[in-house]
Scaffold this motif. Sequence first.
Motif, mmCIF file in Angstrom:
data_model
loop_
_atom_site.group_PDB
_atom_site.id
_atom_site.type_symbol
_atom_site.label_atom_id
_atom_site.label_comp_id
_atom_site.label_asym_id
_atom_site.label_seq_id
_atom_site.Cartn_x
_atom_site.Cartn_y
_atom_site.Cartn_z
ATOM 1 N N SER A 240 0.992 -1.048 0.119
ATOM 2 C CA SER A 240 -0.083 0.060 -0.043
ATOM 3 C C SER A 240 0.958 1.088 -0.268
ATOM 4 O O SER A 240 2.026 1.201 0.366
ATOM 5 C CB SER A 240 -1.036 0.066 1.280
ATOM 6 N N PRO A 241 0.246 2.337 -0.563
ATOM 7 C CA PRO A 241 0.985 3.727 -0.388
ATOM 8 C C PRO A 241 1.168 3.976 1.066
ATOM 9 O O PRO A 241 0.230 3.734 1.836
ATOM 10 C CB PRO A 241 0.282 4.591 -1.065
ATOM 11 N N PHE A 242 2.001 4.660 1.613
ATOM 12 C CA PHE A 242 2.052 5.123 2.952
ATOM 13 C C PHE A 242 2.829 6.411 3.165
ATOM 14 O O PHE A 242 3.599 7.060 2.151
ATOM 15 C CB PHE A 242 2.696 4.094 3.931
ATOM 16 N N VAL A 243 2.593 7.317 4.112
ATOM 17 C CA VAL A 243 3.179 8.624 4.397
ATOM 18 C C VAL A 243 4.104 8.461 5.701
ATOM 19 O O VAL A 243 3.579 8.021 6.725
ATOM 20 C CB VAL A 243 2.201 9.791 4.709
ATOM 21 N N LYS A 244 5.265 8.657 5.579
ATOM 22 C CA LYS A 244 6.323 8.820 6.392
ATOM 23 C C LYS A 244 5.845 10.177 7.049
ATOM 24 O O LYS A 244 6.571 11.037 6.471
ATOM 25 C CB LYS A 244 7.596 8.364 5.769
#
Lengths: 410, 438
Positions: A240-244
């Motif tokens: 999945s895309p994710f936001v650090k």
Amino acid sequence: MKRTLFPFALLAGCLFFRGAAAAQLVLGQYEDEAPLGTWNIFGSPPAPSIGLGGAQFARAWDGSVSLVNPALLPSLPRLSAFVSGSYAAASLSKYSLINTGVVESIGNPTVGVFGVDGGGFAARLGPWALAVVAAAPENYDRPAIAVGDGGYQLTFDQTGYLRVFHAGIARRLPAGWSLGLGLNYAAGRLDRTTVERSAGVVNVVTITDDKAEKFHSFYLNAGLAWEATGRLTAALVVRSPFVKKGTGQSLIRYEASPEGTDIRIAAQAVNSYHQPWVLGAGLSYRLSTAWSLAADAAYYGWSRYRVDSFDEPLARSFRDVLKAGAGVEYLAPARMYGRSARIPFRFGFFVDPQPMSTVHSSYLALTFGTGLELKALAFDISAYFGREKGSGNSLRAGKIVLSVRYIIQE
Amino acid sequence: MRATKLTVLVLAAAAVIGLACPGWASDDGQVVSIAAKDFVAAGLGRKGFDLLMEKNGRVFFVASPGEIAALAALRVSTVIETARFLQQAGQGLSAGGGINGAFHSTLELETDLRTLERDHPGLASLHEIGETLEKRKIYALKISDNASLDEHEPAVLFAGCHHAREWISVEVPYLFGKYLLENYDLSQEVRALVDASEIWIVPIANPDGLEYSIHVYRYWRKNRRANADGTYGVDINRNYGYAWGSDNVGSSGQPGSDVYRGTGPFSEPETAAIRNLFLVHDFRAMISFHSFAQDILFPWGYTTDAAPTDAELGAIAGTMAGLIAGVHGSVYSYGEGSRLLYLTNGDTVDWTYSIAGAPSYTIELPPVDIDHGGFFNDEAAIGAIFEENLPAMLYLTRYAVDHPLSLRPRILPLRERAEPALVRKPKLAARPASAPHR
């Protein structure tokens, strides 16, 4: 015995490779947040995978497979453990203030990093399988710089890492299918310091630029595997895309003596790095008991990559890329201390295009691996050596990985 | 072998549990909107709500959870808009945060200039006068009574940030524009000036350099031209077309130099943008803000010979220095650039002066020297530095309105120069922070 000598000769050869994980062109390939080696990192491939051109979607050796394709967990022994460590090196051309206008070098600075790549456990309970894995897939270190003489010094240092804590679960389904899901918690930090000091006859000026970021995130990965025959396994994986996301702190400071001038600009902000989704497919095929093939392809959606740093979006012109690799494995029978063993020989390659859209830079890497497989214990060592084309900077990338896996219960 | 197995187990366990974890952040207060008629009906305007804006029949303001509950009790329908505002904030932010603190980045300036234009229709119009090598826009804010019309009124230019590291030079012209617009209805003097003139403000002439200075190296000076020898940057205050490259003292032909003049006059998009703006309007005066030194410099820069209107230039500079000193007591020296500071060729004010004798000034803003900050200014000092320069800017604008230019046409023709020689890179070298060029 002669056959057992060959892998050590191969290993010795590997140790002579100098090299690097992906390096830079325009700021882009080595933006501050660029992982050392390559932008395209998915999971933390163990040594056998590295030897096979990075193929890991349709072939499992240990619990690390859960980071990319938990659906393969049911193919592992009832209870097993693994640990991997590596030495990675990269040559960089332009990064931060090096070769971008302030500090110039002839040749590409190189940095090497020793570290633990990961470790964990995998267990199988009937049709179900589980894994717990910790990994350190990304490193943000840069070659440190110290230039100047007695009256003037400039130093630059950057360090950083990303660690992933993962739990995966999988279930074997009818007709050779299996399905797996992984939950990942990623946490890391990135620290940069530039110090410039000028000393005159009476005055001393020190300029410090300090930035520190901590970030973290949750993301999912999933996989679907199909053991079509006893020889052929096919797999699909997705991350999945994710936001650090996390707190960044910055301090720019000007100190001058003897006036006692001390000017500070301090900032704190929530920074975020929007990591792309990854979709991959893999195949593994067993030609015979000794010979097998494996191949992977992974599509990285970098065109949606976005960075918000200290309240501003930073320009990153990226494109989607397809990374692909393949390899061949030969398992040679051997005996060690009177016990039967196997010695793997692996050879592969991968093509690793970097996502910058302004310069189409790509690494072509050759991979090698060997090891020793006993009944319950296996050692693997692999290396890749990559050369980059497109930037005009003749960048290099390389890594040597050592993995050890132990079957606690078959 | 048992020891090895045990080691694998221990290492695997250590790898799982041995790698660390961090924490989070949160905030309070919500942006809410209600129908404008409800806002009036409930008398909320009198109750001190932090009103943000009114749009499409809805009023937006900040409310605490208690206030939102109170509105609900009054049966006023509210919509929580915080997420929308945060999203918009991410797309464009005013100065006041970020690693550059209270100083503007390129994006922050664009946002603030657009806000000024939006909040003062008719008085302000924002123009894109050029695009940099890294595709950033160079903005000019025009302030006049009918800003969208070309009324051929006397024009005055206030420019900043030719040199990337001189962050304060962005703030003074920007704040001047803001002051004019916010005081147009309050001050007779401002209204008269704005009505009689076109005031052009280019706060950031070198956006690429400024961004590099903010994000990579604080003391970067030039633009971001990739030179043929692998070095970066042209000093755009040596790239203008008058007396360009007239010697190797006032500028350098070496690309690695901090005062590299470029491959030809106006070779850089930044200087071309200013030139194109300047040539199509009736500019009668200009100030290019720099730092540091507290100087008011006027032509010539390229020679120690006196300019044709040297007396007039000196008188104006003396008046401006007096006005500046009258605010907070800061002493700004004044004189010909070549004599007071050092020789410069291809600089902004020599060129603007050469067009028609327009009184042209480089103001080196505080601090006075490197011991007091050099190219650094305390964020808290921005307001005071603007305040002390305000009367001088108003005076020069009035002077331009009252004094048509006396010298026409150009005083001297432009000069051409051959491609400068390239230099080899040193093995590892860096230029000192205390580089004297301002």
